[in-house]
Scaffold this active site. Sequence first.
Site, mmCIF file in Angstrom:
data_model
loop_
_atom_site.group_PDB
_atom_site.id
_atom_site.type_symbol
_atom_site.label_atom_id
_atom_site.label_comp_id
_atom_site.label_asym_id
_atom_site.label_seq_id
_atom_site.Cartn_x
_atom_site.Cartn_y
_atom_site.Cartn_z
ATOM 1 N N SER A 141 0.837 -1.192 0.000
ATOM 2 C CA SER A 141 0.000 0.000 0.000
ATOM 3 C C SER A 141 0.885 1.259 0.000
ATOM 4 O O SER A 141 1.725 1.419 -0.885
ATOM 5 C CB SER A 141 -0.946 -0.042 1.207
ATOM 6 O OG SER A 141 -1.905 0.988 1.153
ATOM 7 N N ASP A 168 0.445 -4.091 -4.067
ATOM 8 C CA ASP A 168 -0.692 -3.186 -4.201
ATOM 9 C C ASP A 168 -0.333 -1.767 -3.765
ATOM 10 O O ASP A 168 -0.976 -1.185 -2.876
ATOM 11 C CB ASP A 168 -1.895 -3.709 -3.414
ATOM 12 C CG ASP A 168 -3.197 -3.602 -4.220
ATOM 13 O OD1 ASP A 168 -3.133 -3.542 -5.455
ATOM 14 O OD2 ASP A 168 -4.286 -3.578 -3.598
ATOM 15 N N HIS A 244 -7.296 -5.415 -1.099
ATOM 16 C CA HIS A 244 -6.106 -4.650 -0.753
ATOM 17 C C HIS A 244 -5.404 -5.141 0.516
ATOM 18 O O HIS A 244 -4.200 -4.984 0.660
ATOM 19 C CB HIS A 244 -6.505 -3.181 -0.607
ATOM 20 C CG HIS A 244 -5.366 -2.246 -0.403
ATOM 21 N ND1 HIS A 244 -4.358 -2.067 -1.336
ATOM 22 C CD2 HIS A 244 -5.057 -1.420 0.641
ATOM 23 C CE1 HIS A 244 -3.498 -1.185 -0.881
ATOM 24 N NE2 HIS A 244 -3.889 -0.773 0.312
#
Length: 318
Positions: A141, A168, A244
């Site tokens: 992230s 991600d 996610h």
Amino acid sequence: MASAGDVFDHGRHGTSLARVEQAKNTRCSAASRVDADAQAQQSPPKPLLVAAPCDAGEYPVVVFLHGYLCNNYFYSQLIQHVASHGFIVVCPQLYTVSGPDTTSEINSAAAVIDWLAAGLSSKLAPGIRPNLAAVSISGHSRGGKVAFALGLGHAKTSLPLAALIAVDPVDGTGMGNQTPPPILAYKPNAIRVPAPVMVIGTGLGELPRNALFPPCAPLGVSHAAFYDECAAPACHLVARDYGHTDMMDDVTTGAKGLATRALCKSGGARAPMRRFVAGAMVAFLNKWVEGKPEWLDAVREQTVAAPVVLSAVEFRDE
């Protein structure tokens, strides 16, 4: 020799998982300060979670950077999977609370990397030696954005970069709303780091959890945009049916842990996605760090059954 499919299972090494406290600033006498300075050299600038093989030997080092407002121990199962294949994984807690600007966590991550040569060996079990000829950097992230920032030289580090893996990655809340410093330039080959790059994406990250919450990895600032700008060598793998935060531990405690399930669209059980992400990381590191391409070749040619359905398998060669 192990089959290609074994990369998605735990490796042959048992693993240890240790917390390492950061150096403390104290006021003391001159004599005591000497001892404190020596201790500080061995203590990291940020708290760490370190996963390592239990078998004596020398192992490459991977620094894994947590996602936005997450705890580093949310990734304990993931980093132990990677460690079981013969890597030392260092996962710092970069902050407790943070705003939109990522500059301080970029600098903190660089400080942790600089500390490795001086202090990591003292925090490992006897017989476990880190190979610090180069270090690989990974992150999830916003941690993936920070990994790219380090690769692009936003903060200088003392160790060469061996490989970069972004899980991600997210560069803000949408196109035109990147968090500073922006990484994406929306130009081909704009991301040129001195190491091969793997970008792992999720099919559900760009979708909202419900009408109340925005996507956790919005279109235009997530994995596809990062890969599109990466110069070769680079690869891009996307797990179609997972979200996610689905590579985190099965149980993530506290308010932050609950948020990892409440805010992001999920594919359900986390184990398959976690096995895939860890296995893909190991396959990539085995090729570019250990010089053993067999596992990554099997992923590329899809001759090995991944634990998730892949909607993208892209490679950009040198």
